[in-house]
Write a protein that holds these residues in place. Structure first.
Motif, PDB file in Angstrom:
ATOM      1  N   VAL A 137     -14.326  -3.988  37.252  1.00 22.70           N
ATOM      2  CA  VAL A 137     -14.172  -5.268  36.561  1.00 22.70           C
ATOM      3  C   VAL A 137     -14.628  -6.380  37.508  1.00 22.70           C
ATOM      4  N   ILE A 184      -8.023  -7.094  33.698  1.00 20.31           N
ATOM      5  CA  ILE A 184      -9.210  -7.165  32.836  1.00 20.31           C
ATOM      6  C   ILE A 184      -9.423  -8.593  32.322  1.00 20.31           C
ATOM      7  N   ASN A 185     -10.576  -8.798  31.703  1.00 23.19           N
ATOM      8  CA  ASN A 185     -10.940 -10.125  31.208  1.00 23.19           C
ATOM      9  C   ASN A 185     -10.329 -10.388  29.828  1.00 23.19           C
ATOM     10  N   GLY A 223      -9.666  -9.425  36.818  1.00 26.91           N
ATOM     11  CA  GLY A 223      -9.997  -9.937  35.483  1.00 26.91           C
ATOM     12  C   GLY A 223     -10.130 -11.453  35.474  1.00 26.91           C
ATOM     13  N   THR A 244     -12.857  -3.398  29.676  1.00 26.32           N
ATOM     14  CA  THR A 244     -12.856  -4.411  30.738  1.00 26.32           C
ATOM     15  C   THR A 244     -12.629  -5.818  30.194  1.00 26.32           C
ATOM     16  N   THR A 245     -12.762  -5.982  28.870  1.00 28.15           N
ATOM     17  CA  THR A 245     -12.530  -7.288  28.254  1.00 28.15           C
ATOM     18  C   THR A 245     -11.860  -7.089  26.902  1.00 28.15           C
TER      19      THR A 245
END
Ligand code: ZN
Length: 489
Positions: free
Chosen positions: A465, A133-134, A482, A81-82
């Protein structure tokens, strides 16, 4: 009322605690409850599957991929997610519109027409594409050096040093989490240790990191670790060793001595962390690994061509097999590829790492997981781009028992978030961002192979997310939730 309730989950909170039965309540982009959750607008039944914080890829080269592939499917499908981008000394920022951005960024920005010059501008441009996503960024030494003095094989003048420092400070002011080097690459390899110390020390007032692809990962590995520890000590900064490995058969096993040096420094109070990818092959731009006047035969013999604009039919093949087919010497094949038009854009995979060293690395308590995936979807990329995190959980945790599931998840989540200064991420905890992954520890596994690398893994049912469902039952929802993350520690 709670927006989303995830029920019947076995929650791994990311701190290393064993899984516990709990419901998770989510409102907006945050987790609000872990335990008993009342009625919610949307119900998700985990059916006894595990839910952990979303995985954090501490070593990515996704700076440009956020423009080319904002859906970031190859990461999202792994439960990531990151990502941390800007590694190995190459970052999208700073950028000078008057210079060739592809060169300054080590190819990361090839084909991306950026309008930005700094981190604020880059984040704004990426956010417009609603990435899945981040993203957290490092500022790269090779990039700032190219902006200040091009590809000059010398030390910077004091005016050039001032320019480099200004770029690095600006990046920190705007939220970069650290300064990265790639000291085997051009132009970083032409820098003295003192230059690196002076620049890396700028991280100190921000409590940010120094991350490094060290000067040598083979015959000179131990000397390179000494240099890294010295930079950390003299700069008074946290150092993070990227993709820790011992390259080349003659050096296999040396990873133990390298970790002993790290442990001795940790015992003295130095701040050090590391990451590793769970494969026995590396990958990168082939031009960086060979001297055209004297092609290294040992290395040529373990090279596989990943992406090759000059000879697309070589992609996915070992250089030795191409040599046999063309009745040529393997060193001639490497030379031919690298000197062809666009030959310098060739990406290769090199089988240089011992399997036992991968396991030794993963057993170390301060070892995080970083894919080092190179997001060039043309050709046949290294399978780590698609498989890293499920491979650790499926192969090294379940099949090999190298580390426990809660510990592996800790090193993919809370340890990474704390180290890289990601506020309120990396744990399943009220108040934290709802970056979550739901998976089955009995079936999670990578399916990407060297022969068929662009395969999404199995055993991951849902990825969230910032409170939005990004992937469910194999479907990418294109939620685009994100965020661009700014370092805070
Ligand atoms: Zn690297």
């Amino acid at each position: 009322m709670t927006d989303i309730a995830i029920r019947n989950a076995l929650v791994l909170d990311g701190t290393g605690n064993p899984a516990m039965e709990a419901d998770i309540g989510i409102e907006g982009d945050r987790i609000t409850q872990v335990g008993d959750v009342g009625p919610a607008k949307q119900e998700i039944n985990a059916n006894g599957l595990h839910v952990s914080p979303g995985f954090i890829d501490t070593h990515s080269h996704d700076d440009g991929a956020f423009f080319r592939h904002p859906g970031m499917a190859f990461k999202l499908a792994q439960g990531v997610t990151t990502v941390v981008a800007g590694n190995c000394g190459f970052s999208a920022i700073p950028a000078d519109p008057n210079l060739d951005s592809a060169r300054a960024s080590g190819g990361i920005l090839a084909g991306v027409a950026g309008e930005f010059t700094d981190l604020d501008g880059y984040f704004e441009a990426v956010a417009k594409g609603n990435p899945a996503i981040n993203n957290m960024m490092l500022v790269g030494h090779n990039t700032v050096r190219t902006l200040a003095l091009g590809y000059e094989k010398r030390s910077p003048t004091s005016a050039e040093m001032t320019k480099m420092k200004d770029h690095v400070r600006t990046a920190f002011d705007q939220g970069a989490c650290g300064f990265s080097t790639g000291l085997i690459y051009r132009p970083g390899r032409w820098s003295e240790t003192e230059e690196v110390i002076e620049l890396a020390a700028l991280a100190n007032p921000y409590n940010a990191l120094y991350t490094t692809h060290m000067r040598n990962e083979g015959d000179g590995l131990l000397e390179a670790v000494d240099e890294t520890l010295r930079i950390g000590t003299e700069g008074n900064i946290h150092v993070h060793i990227s993709h820790h490995k011992s390259a080349g058969r003659a050096n296999w096993g040396k990873i133990r001595q390298s970790l002993d040096k790290v442990d001795a420094a940790l015992a003295k109070g130095q701040r050090i962390t590391l990451d590793v990818y769970p494969y026995t092959a590396g990958s990168g731009r082939m031009i960086e690994y060979f001297n055209l006047d004297n092609i290294n035969r040992d290395l040529a013999e373990v090279i596989r061509i990943a992406s090759c604009p000059a000879f697309r039919d070589y992609e996915g093949k070992m250089a030795v097999d191409i040599a046999t087919a063309e009745n040529a010497d393997v060193t001639q094949i490497i030379h031919k590829i690298l000197t062809a038009p666009k030959g310098d854009r060739t990406l290769c995979i090199h089988f240089i790492i011992d399997e036992a060293d991968v396991e030794t690395n993963l057993a170390h308590k301060d070892m995080m997981v970083g894919s080092d995936g190179i997001p060039d979807l043309n050709g046949q990329p290294h399978p780590r781009l698609f498989g890293t995190f499920p491979r650790v959980l499926g192969h090294y945790v379940r099949e090999r028992g190298i580390l426990s599931l809660p510990e592996a998840v800790r090193r993919m989540t809370s340890l990474s978030a704390e180290t890289f200064g990601m506020t309120d991420r990396g744990q399943v905890k009220p108040g934290y961002f709802a970056d979550l992954v739901m998976f089955d520890p009995e079936s999670i596994i990578d399916t990407a192979t060297y022969d068929d690398p662009k395969q999404e893994p199995a055993g991951i049912n849902l990825v969230m997310v910032n409170g939005r469902i990004a992937l469910q039952d194999g479907q990418h929802t294109r939620a685009g939730s994100g965020k661009m993350l700014r370092f805070r520690k």
